[in-house]
Write an enzyme that holds these catalytic residues in place. Structure first.
Site, PDB file in Angstrom:
ATOM      1  N   SER A 187      -6.040-112.231 -55.347  1.00  0.00           N
ATOM      2  CA  SER A 187      -7.811-111.020 -55.511  1.00  0.00           C
ATOM      3  C   SER A 187      -7.961-110.202 -55.109  1.00  0.00           C
ATOM      4  O   SER A 187      -8.555-110.947 -54.211  1.00  0.00           O
ATOM      5  CB  SER A 187      -8.304-112.210 -56.425  1.00  0.00           C
ATOM      6  OG  SER A 187      -9.436-111.705 -56.448  1.00  0.00           O
ATOM      7  N   ASP A 228     -10.359-108.621 -60.210  1.00  0.00           N
ATOM      8  CA  ASP A 228     -11.156-109.402 -61.059  1.00  0.00           C
ATOM      9  C   ASP A 228     -12.450-108.145 -62.243  1.00  0.00           C
ATOM     10  O   ASP A 228     -13.208-107.703 -61.186  1.00  0.00           O
ATOM     11  CB  ASP A 228     -11.799-110.034 -59.865  1.00  0.00           C
ATOM     12  CG  ASP A 228     -11.072-111.782 -60.284  1.00  0.00           C
ATOM     13  OD1 ASP A 228     -10.480-112.098 -60.943  1.00  0.00           O
ATOM     14  OD2 ASP A 228     -10.833-112.061 -59.005  1.00  0.00           O
ATOM     15  N   HIS A 272      -8.557-109.300 -65.081  1.00  0.00           N
ATOM     16  CA  HIS A 272      -9.098-110.849 -65.375  1.00  0.00           C
ATOM     17  C   HIS A 272     -10.043-109.648 -65.754  1.00  0.00           C
ATOM     18  O   HIS A 272     -11.059-109.728 -65.071  1.00  0.00           O
ATOM     19  CB  HIS A 272      -8.637-111.688 -64.369  1.00  0.00           C
ATOM     20  CG  HIS A 272      -9.551-112.827 -65.130  1.00  0.00           C
ATOM     21  ND1 HIS A 272     -10.050-113.261 -63.521  1.00  0.00           N
ATOM     22  CD2 HIS A 272     -10.081-113.392 -65.927  1.00  0.00           C
ATOM     23  CE1 HIS A 272     -10.423-114.740 -64.119  1.00  0.00           C
ATOM     24  NE2 HIS A 272     -11.080-113.935 -65.637  1.00  0.00           N
ATOM     25  N   MET A 312     -13.055-110.625 -67.369  1.00  0.00           N
ATOM     26  CA  MET A 312     -14.381-111.507 -67.194  1.00  0.00           C
ATOM     27  C   MET A 312     -15.857-110.476 -67.402  1.00  0.00           C
ATOM     28  O   MET A 312     -16.694-110.433 -67.891  1.00  0.00           O
ATOM     29  CB  MET A 312     -14.890-111.976 -65.535  1.00  0.00           C
ATOM     30  CG  MET A 312     -14.068-113.570 -65.778  1.00  0.00           C
ATOM     31  SD  MET A 312     -14.329-114.072 -63.839  1.00  0.00           S
ATOM     32  CE  MET A 312     -12.990-112.642 -63.152  1.00  0.00           C
ATOM     33  N   MET A 330      -9.198-121.367 -65.516  1.00  0.00           N
ATOM     34  CA  MET A 330     -10.038-121.395 -64.559  1.00  0.00           C
ATOM     35  C   MET A 330      -9.859-123.043 -63.732  1.00  0.00           C
ATOM     36  O   MET A 330      -9.737-123.623 -64.755  1.00  0.00           O
ATOM     37  CB  MET A 330     -10.687-120.095 -65.200  1.00  0.00           C
ATOM     38  CG  MET A 330     -11.368-119.232 -65.315  1.00  0.00           C
ATOM     39  SD  MET A 330     -10.553-118.023 -64.010  1.00  0.00           S
ATOM     40  CE  MET A 330     -11.905-118.233 -62.751  1.00  0.00           C
ATOM     41  N   PHE A 366     -16.825-115.954 -58.854  1.00  0.00           N
ATOM     42  CA  PHE A 366     -17.255-115.293 -57.241  1.00  0.00           C
ATOM     43  C   PHE A 366     -16.475-116.334 -57.134  1.00  0.00           C
ATOM     44  O   PHE A 366     -15.235-117.461 -57.575  1.00  0.00           O
ATOM     45  CB  PHE A 366     -18.123-116.163 -57.130  1.00  0.00           C
ATOM     46  CG  PHE A 366     -20.035-116.223 -57.808  1.00  0.00           C
ATOM     47  CD1 PHE A 366     -20.315-114.547 -57.224  1.00  0.00           C
ATOM     48  CD2 PHE A 366     -20.477-116.408 -58.909  1.00  0.00           C
ATOM     49  CE1 PHE A 366     -21.681-114.432 -57.285  1.00  0.00           C
ATOM     50  CE2 PHE A 366     -21.758-116.099 -59.325  1.00  0.00           C
ATOM     51  CZ  PHE A 366     -22.353-114.930 -58.620  1.00  0.00           C
ATOM     52  N   GLY A 372     -14.150-117.108 -53.542  1.00  0.00           N
ATOM     53  CA  GLY A 372     -14.759-118.803 -52.185  1.00  0.00           C
ATOM     54  C   GLY A 372     -15.388-119.551 -53.404  1.00  0.00           C
ATOM     55  O   GLY A 372     -16.051-120.449 -51.888  1.00  0.00           O
ATOM     56  N   GLY A 413     -10.274-121.625 -56.050  1.00  0.00           N
ATOM     57  CA  GLY A 413     -10.347-122.386 -55.152  1.00  0.00           C
ATOM     58  C   GLY A 413      -7.810-123.044 -54.485  1.00  0.00           C
ATOM     59  O   GLY A 413      -8.302-123.797 -54.309  1.00  0.00           O
ATOM     60  N   GLY A 436      -7.912-115.558 -54.054  1.00  0.00           N
ATOM     61  CA  GLY A 436      -8.052-115.130 -52.798  1.00  0.00           C
ATOM     62  C   GLY A 436      -8.939-114.749 -51.206  1.00  0.00           C
ATOM     63  O   GLY A 436      -7.787-114.689 -50.769  1.00  0.00           O
ATOM     64  N   SER A 437      -9.740-116.016 -51.856  1.00  0.00           N
ATOM     65  CA  SER A 437     -10.152-116.011 -50.301  1.00  0.00           C
ATOM     66  C   SER A 437      -9.175-116.607 -48.824  1.00  0.00           C
ATOM     67  O   SER A 437      -8.827-116.066 -47.909  1.00  0.00           O
ATOM     68  CB  SER A 437     -11.174-116.653 -49.940  1.00  0.00           C
ATOM     69  OG  SER A 437     -11.063-117.918 -50.740  1.00  0.00           O
TER      70      SER A 437
HETATM   71  C1  DX5 Z   1     -13.117-115.689 -60.316  1.00  0.00           C
HETATM   72  C2  DX5 Z   1     -12.736-114.620 -59.648  1.00  0.00           C
HETATM   73  C3  DX5 Z   1     -11.144-115.375 -59.148  1.00  0.00           C
HETATM   74  C4  DX5 Z   1     -12.005-115.133 -57.445  1.00  0.00           C
HETATM   75  C5  DX5 Z   1     -10.646-116.494 -56.725  1.00  0.00           C
HETATM   76  O1  DX5 Z   1     -14.396-115.397 -60.446  1.00  0.00           O
HETATM   77  O2  DX5 Z   1     -11.617-115.106 -61.242  1.00  0.00           O
HETATM   78  O3  DX5 Z   1     -10.562-114.308 -59.065  1.00  0.00           O
HETATM   79  O4  DX5 Z   1     -11.161-114.062 -56.693  1.00  0.00           O
HETATM   80  O5  DX5 Z   1     -11.034-116.556 -55.176  1.00  0.00           O
HETATM   81  P1  DX5 Z   1     -10.606-117.551 -55.030  1.00  0.00           P
HETATM   82  O6  DX5 Z   1      -9.032-117.843 -54.975  1.00  0.00           O
HETATM   83  O7  DX5 Z   1     -11.372-117.162 -53.141  1.00  0.00           O
HETATM   84  O8  DX5 Z   1     -11.047-119.150 -55.234  1.00  0.00           O
HETATM   85 ZN    ZN Z   2      -9.472-113.746 -61.617  1.00  0.00          ZN
END
Ligand code: DX5
Ligand code: ZN
Length: 217
Positions: free
Chosen positions: A8, A35, A66, A68, A137, A143, A145, A177, A197-198
């Site tokens: 991500s 995102d 994705h 949102m 999810m 967010f 991280g 996560g 992501g992170s």
């Molecule tokens: C959160 C996003 C994710 C996010 C995941 O709403 O949909 O795609 O970037 O980030 P990590 O892997 O750091 O949880």
């Molecule tokens: Zn996402």
């Protein structure tokens, strides 16, 4: 099961996005997760159509968008025309789920429906014959991280059991996560498309990170 990894770019360095996309390609990722947050469906605002158009011009990776956002049907065509390959929207954000899936398919794109951690997995069973993927999810959307919500694992297992018992070939994506430890848990539960992501963008050795997420290292 064929595991796909979708980094991500919410956790990338957005001032050096072209460089980070290159690193993502070189690491052997399958998809690029994009995102889109509108500040209404989730309590954050990210990026949207013009950024997607630029990303599309700079990579051949599968663009995994994705959404949102509220009333996603209003923007399906725009995201499809801007280079999305897979379009995921939230069941909680859309009153016409069937119509929106149909619209995505009419645009020639893969369609997916997402559910938040508190949404029961049974609520999307009626759509699984029409979609390419379901996104479960594993954090509250909004967010990067955040910590993985372990209670979501039972939903992954239940959905995989449900599709397997009916001989349905469905991609199950997880998002939020995901790291070395939780990747193992979600793969065992039946997820086969892992967003990270992170964990991915912080990794010094990104190729190794992809291998770990796939369960090969
Ligand atoms: C959160 C996003 C994710 C996010 C995941 O709403 O949909 O795609 O970037 O980030 P990590 O892997 O750091 O949880
Ligand atoms: Zn996402």
């Amino acid at each position: 099961m064929n595991i796909k990894i979708s980094p991500s770019i919410l956790s990338a360095d957005l001032c050096s996005l072209g460089r980070d996309i290159k690193l993502t390609e070189e690491a052997g990722a399958d998809y690029l997760h994009f995102d889109v947050m509108d500040g209404v469906f989730v309590n954050n605002i990210s990026y949207g159509i013009p950024v997607l158009q630029s990303v599309r011009k700079n990579t051949d990776l599968v663009l995994d968008v994705h959404l949102m956002i509220t009333e996603p049907h209003r923007f399906i065509r725009a995201f499809a025309d801007s280079g999305a390959d897979i379009i995921t929207f939230h069941s909680e954000a859309e009153s016409d789920i069937e119509g929106t899936v149909k619209l995505i398919r009419e645009c020639g794109k893969k369609a997916a429906v997402a559910i938040k951690p508190a949404t029961p997995v049974e609520s999307i069973y009626k759509y699984i014959n029409d979609v390419d993927m379901i996104l479960i999810m594993t954090v509250e959307p909004g967010f990067g991280g955040q910590g993985f919500i372990y209670e979501t694992v039972d939903k992954i297992s239940a959905l995989r059991k449900y599709t397997e018992s009916r001989g349905i070939d469905l991609d199950i994506q997880v998002d939020g996560g995901i790291n070395a430890e939780t990747a193992d848990i979600v793969r065992k539960a039946g997820a086969n498309v892992l967003v990270a992501g992170s964990y991915f963008y912080k990794a010094a050795d990104k190729e190794k990170a992809v291998g770990i997420l796939r369960g090969n290292v």
